[in-house]
Write a protein that holds these residues in place. Structure first.
Motif, PDB file in Angstrom:
ATOM      1  N   TYR A  68       0.438  24.024  71.753  1.00 53.01           N
ATOM      2  CA  TYR A  68      -0.387  22.912  71.292  1.00 53.01           C
ATOM      3  C   TYR A  68      -1.875  23.218  71.364  1.00 53.01           C
ATOM      4  O   TYR A  68      -2.690  22.449  70.845  1.00 53.01           O
ATOM      5  CB  TYR A  68      -0.071  21.641  72.092  1.00 53.01           C
ATOM      6  CG  TYR A  68      -0.169  21.782  73.592  1.00 53.01           C
ATOM      7  CD1 TYR A  68      -1.374  21.639  74.243  1.00 53.01           C
ATOM      8  CD2 TYR A  68       0.965  22.041  74.353  1.00 53.01           C
ATOM      9  CE1 TYR A  68      -1.461  21.756  75.619  1.00 53.01           C
ATOM     10  CE2 TYR A  68       0.895  22.159  75.732  1.00 53.01           C
ATOM     11  CZ  TYR A  68      -0.329  22.010  76.360  1.00 53.01           C
ATOM     12  OH  TYR A  68      -0.409  22.122  77.726  1.00 53.01           O
ATOM     13  N   HIS A  69      -2.261  24.336  72.001  1.00 46.13           N
ATOM     14  CA  HIS A  69      -3.671  24.718  71.991  1.00 46.13           C
ATOM     15  C   HIS A  69      -4.137  25.098  70.590  1.00 46.13           C
ATOM     16  O   HIS A  69      -5.338  25.087  70.309  1.00 46.13           O
ATOM     17  CB  HIS A  69      -3.908  25.884  72.953  1.00 46.13           C
ATOM     18  CG  HIS A  69      -3.837  25.485  74.398  1.00 46.13           C
ATOM     19  ND1 HIS A  69      -3.476  26.352  75.402  1.00 46.13           N
ATOM     20  CD2 HIS A  69      -4.065  24.298  75.009  1.00 46.13           C
ATOM     21  CE1 HIS A  69      -3.492  25.722  76.569  1.00 46.13           C
ATOM     22  NE2 HIS A  69      -3.840  24.472  76.340  1.00 46.13           N
ATOM     23  N   ARG A 100       4.490  15.473  67.904  1.00 47.10           N
ATOM     24  CA  ARG A 100       3.446  14.892  68.744  1.00 47.10           C
ATOM     25  C   ARG A 100       3.232  13.446  68.313  1.00 47.10           C
ATOM     26  O   ARG A 100       3.022  13.163  67.127  1.00 47.10           O
ATOM     27  CB  ARG A 100       2.155  15.686  68.588  1.00 47.10           C
ATOM     28  CG  ARG A 100       0.920  15.085  69.278  1.00 47.10           C
ATOM     29  CD  ARG A 100       1.040  15.076  70.779  1.00 47.10           C
ATOM     30  NE  ARG A 100      -0.252  14.777  71.417  1.00 47.10           N
ATOM     31  CZ  ARG A 100      -0.401  14.532  72.708  1.00 47.10           C
ATOM     32  NH1 ARG A 100       0.660  14.548  73.514  1.00 47.10           N
ATOM     33  NH2 ARG A 100      -1.587  14.268  73.220  1.00 47.10           N
ATOM     34  N   ASP A 131       6.433  15.434  72.108  1.00 44.87           N
ATOM     35  CA  ASP A 131       5.179  15.606  72.851  1.00 44.87           C
ATOM     36  C   ASP A 131       4.495  14.238  72.855  1.00 44.87           C
ATOM     37  O   ASP A 131       3.746  13.912  71.948  1.00 44.87           O
ATOM     38  CB  ASP A 131       4.357  16.671  72.125  1.00 44.87           C
ATOM     39  CG  ASP A 131       3.113  17.088  72.874  1.00 44.87           C
ATOM     40  OD1 ASP A 131       2.810  16.480  73.910  1.00 44.87           O
ATOM     41  OD2 ASP A 131       2.440  18.031  72.409  1.00 44.87           O
ATOM     42  N   ASP A 133       2.442  10.702  74.117  1.00 44.48           N
ATOM     43  CA  ASP A 133       1.275  10.120  74.790  1.00 44.48           C
ATOM     44  C   ASP A 133       1.283   8.636  74.438  1.00 44.48           C
ATOM     45  O   ASP A 133       0.860   8.243  73.356  1.00 44.48           O
ATOM     46  CB  ASP A 133      -0.013  10.788  74.312  1.00 44.48           C
ATOM     47  CG  ASP A 133      -1.260  10.235  75.010  1.00 44.48           C
ATOM     48  OD1 ASP A 133      -1.116   9.421  75.947  1.00 44.48           O
ATOM     49  OD2 ASP A 133      -2.375  10.640  74.629  1.00 44.48           O
ATOM     50  N   TRP A 157       7.878  16.186  76.573  1.00 45.93           N
ATOM     51  CA  TRP A 157       6.699  16.607  77.324  1.00 45.93           C
ATOM     52  C   TRP A 157       5.771  15.416  77.558  1.00 45.93           C
ATOM     53  O   TRP A 157       5.580  14.577  76.669  1.00 45.93           O
ATOM     54  CB  TRP A 157       5.886  17.637  76.546  1.00 45.93           C
ATOM     55  CG  TRP A 157       6.485  18.991  76.425  1.00 45.93           C
ATOM     56  CD1 TRP A 157       7.649  19.448  76.965  1.00 45.93           C
ATOM     57  CD2 TRP A 157       5.929  20.090  75.689  1.00 45.93           C
ATOM     58  NE1 TRP A 157       7.858  20.753  76.621  1.00 45.93           N
ATOM     59  CE2 TRP A 157       6.821  21.181  75.844  1.00 45.93           C
ATOM     60  CE3 TRP A 157       4.780  20.263  74.935  1.00 45.93           C
ATOM     61  CZ2 TRP A 157       6.584  22.425  75.255  1.00 45.93           C
ATOM     62  CZ3 TRP A 157       4.544  21.493  74.346  1.00 45.93           C
ATOM     63  CH2 TRP A 157       5.428  22.565  74.504  1.00 45.93           C
ATOM     64  N   ARG A 159       2.041  15.844  78.630  1.00 43.71           N
ATOM     65  CA  ARG A 159       1.002  16.808  78.954  1.00 43.71           C
ATOM     66  C   ARG A 159      -0.037  16.216  79.900  1.00 43.71           C
ATOM     67  O   ARG A 159      -0.080  15.008  80.120  1.00 43.71           O
ATOM     68  CB  ARG A 159       0.318  17.291  77.665  1.00 43.71           C
ATOM     69  CG  ARG A 159       1.198  18.161  76.836  1.00 43.71           C
ATOM     70  CD  ARG A 159       0.810  18.356  75.382  1.00 43.71           C
ATOM     71  NE  ARG A 159      -0.546  18.062  74.993  1.00 43.71           N
ATOM     72  CZ  ARG A 159      -0.966  18.093  73.723  1.00 43.71           C
ATOM     73  NH1 ARG A 159      -0.112  18.385  72.758  1.00 43.71           N
ATOM     74  NH2 ARG A 159      -2.208  17.825  73.416  1.00 43.71           N
ATOM     75  N   SER A 162      -2.125  13.432  78.587  1.00 45.22           N
ATOM     76  CA  SER A 162      -1.330  12.328  78.055  1.00 45.22           C
ATOM     77  C   SER A 162      -0.816  11.450  79.185  1.00 45.22           C
ATOM     78  O   SER A 162      -0.901  11.820  80.359  1.00 45.22           O
ATOM     79  CB  SER A 162      -0.143  12.871  77.243  1.00 45.22           C
ATOM     80  OG  SER A 162      -0.568  13.734  76.204  1.00 45.22           O
ATOM     81  N   ASP A 299      -1.394  23.044  83.365  1.00 44.65           N
ATOM     82  CA  ASP A 299      -0.860  22.086  82.412  1.00 44.65           C
ATOM     83  C   ASP A 299       0.435  22.670  81.875  1.00 44.65           C
ATOM     84  O   ASP A 299       0.861  23.755  82.273  1.00 44.65           O
ATOM     85  CB  ASP A 299      -1.872  21.820  81.295  1.00 44.65           C
ATOM     86  CG  ASP A 299      -1.540  20.554  80.504  1.00 44.65           C
ATOM     87  OD1 ASP A 299      -0.563  19.868  80.866  1.00 44.65           O
ATOM     88  OD2 ASP A 299      -2.234  20.274  79.522  1.00 44.65           O
ATOM     89  N   VAL A 300       1.043  21.977  80.953  1.00 45.33           N
ATOM     90  CA  VAL A 300       2.340  22.395  80.435  1.00 45.33           C
ATOM     91  C   VAL A 300       2.272  23.813  79.870  1.00 45.33           C
ATOM     92  O   VAL A 300       3.175  24.620  80.087  1.00 45.33           O
ATOM     93  CB  VAL A 300       2.826  21.404  79.361  1.00 45.33           C
ATOM     94  CG1 VAL A 300       4.065  21.938  78.655  1.00 45.33           C
ATOM     95  CG2 VAL A 300       3.127  20.052  79.988  1.00 45.33           C
ATOM     96  N   ALA A 301       1.186  24.155  79.171  1.00 49.20           N
ATOM     97  CA  ALA A 301       1.089  25.475  78.548  1.00 49.20           C
ATOM     98  C   ALA A 301       1.109  26.590  79.581  1.00 49.20           C
ATOM     99  O   ALA A 301       1.795  27.608  79.403  1.00 49.20           O
ATOM    100  CB  ALA A 301      -0.179  25.561  77.700  1.00 49.20           C
TER     101      ALA A 301
END
Length: 372
Positions: A68-69, A100, A131, A133, A157, A159, A162, A299-301
């Protein structure tokens, strides 16, 4: 940081994990058992594709990558079948679709969950990530979306940038795998458009959905304590759940019901040695990736990157069972499906071709074929 990602390999009983494999002679003499059933979800309702549904309280994007980056992908501008299909088409190459969503949980979000899962299945996209939020919304819509999520095997997820509050918690209950970094909070259900004028009338309204909510939590392996919190914590406040509570309530890591059935299924298809390696990976992953000294800055990444590097030490992805290997939903190379030849373009109508024949050819076109 709040995260509990227990890969679907934790042992329900220690004895079950240490039990030696059955002798080969005995296995050969025993008839092969049918595959283990999946979690007993509520069957998804038939989708009415003729209805024009639009997101009215949030925004959604679809991406074919877990990174997601690099962004969240293409915006979802329409929930029509062909529009969703075109938006997801490129995800056939990776076998992964990440949805997302930022906004409220509403009936249109439930339609998004139902329709995107259906289209992904039609395209052969086996791995799906929600993903999310969301600050909450409708309990009824959350249960409807959750049933679609459970039916179509999603990872969820939350994040670090979020949140997942109020009705959003019900989505976590339905996911096959839950990766949680951002805050998860609950409070008492309330019907904003309620016509109640007394405590008795308000109680009657809530009682109407209480049975559905209890059944929903039960079939998804979540604790009934979630229901208790959703009926006792004052609506004007928010109870942020701790890591221990998320695990205790069945809202983080592997879905406990799905995990039990997966162990039975994988023991038959991938072998007990595969499960033992998954167990060893889980312990190392939990210690080195989930709970390192600098976990507060992850973070998740970062957690995903740690796990992907770590799993190679345990022989994953497994050549025999790559899709069932740990973190397979993040590995596009493993999940790549054989390329599918594009459907033939409909032949243009000609004076020699009667309209009926041209219409038949058009209906046979893969991309323009109506949803089934």
């Amino acid at each position: 940081m709040r995260l509990r990602w227990l890969l679907p390999l934790s042992c329900l009983l220690a004895a079950a994990c240490s039990r030696p494999p059955e002798p080969a002679t005995q296995a050969a003499a025993t008839p092969v058992a049918p595959p283990a059933p999946r979690v007993q979800r509520k069957p998804q309702a038939e989708i009415d594709w003729s209805s024009d549904v639009r997101l009215e309280a949030g925004d959604a994007w679809i991406d074919c990558s877990a990174d997601y980056h690099q962004g969240d992908g293409r915006p979802v501008l329409s929930l029509a079948y062909l529009d969703l299909r075109k938006t997801m088409q490129d995800c056939r190459a990776t076998g992964l679709m990440r949805l997302r969503y930022k906004g409220r949980i509403t009936p249109s979000f439930a339609a998004l969950a139902e329709r995107s899962g259906k289209v992904a299945g039609d395209l052969g996209i086996g791995k799906r990530i929600l993903d999310i939020d969301s600050g909450g919304g409708s309990v009824e819509a959350a249960m409807r979306a959750g049933d679609a999520i459970g039916e179509n095997d999603w990872t969820i997820w939350v994040r670090g940038d979020s949140v997942c509050h109020s009705a959003c918690v019900l989505l976590l209950a339905a996911g096959d795998m839950r990766v949680i970094v951002g805050p998860v909070g609950v409070h008492r259900m309330i019907r904003v458009k309620s016509a109640a004028t007394s405590r008795r009338e308000l109680g009657e309204e809530l009682r109407k959905i209480s049975d559905d909510l209890r059944n929903y939590l039960e079939r998804n392996g979540a604790s009934i304590e979630v229901y208790d919190l959703m009926t006792t914590v004052p609506n004007r406040t928010l109870r942020i759940l701790t890591d221990a509570e998320l695990e205790k309530f069945g809202l983080s890591g592997a879905n406990p019901v799905e995990d039990d059935l997966d162990r039975i299924r994988l023991a038959r298809t991938c072998g007990t040695e595969f499960l033992q390696r998954r167990d060893a990976f889980r312990r190392a992953y939990d210690a080195q990736c989930v709970q390192p000294a600098d976990a507060a800055h992850q973070d998740v990444a970062e957690i995903n990157a740690c796990g992907l590097a770590l799993r190679q030490r345990y022989g994953f992805p497994d050549p025999r069972c790559p899709i069932d290997s740990p973190m397979a939903e993040l590995d596009g190379a493993v999940l790549a499906i054989p390329p599918v030849a594009p459907p033939p373009e409909p032949a243009p109508a000609t004076p020699e071709a009667p309209p009926a024949a041209a219409a038949a050819e058009h209906a046979a076109g893969g991309e323009d074929a109506p949803a089934r």
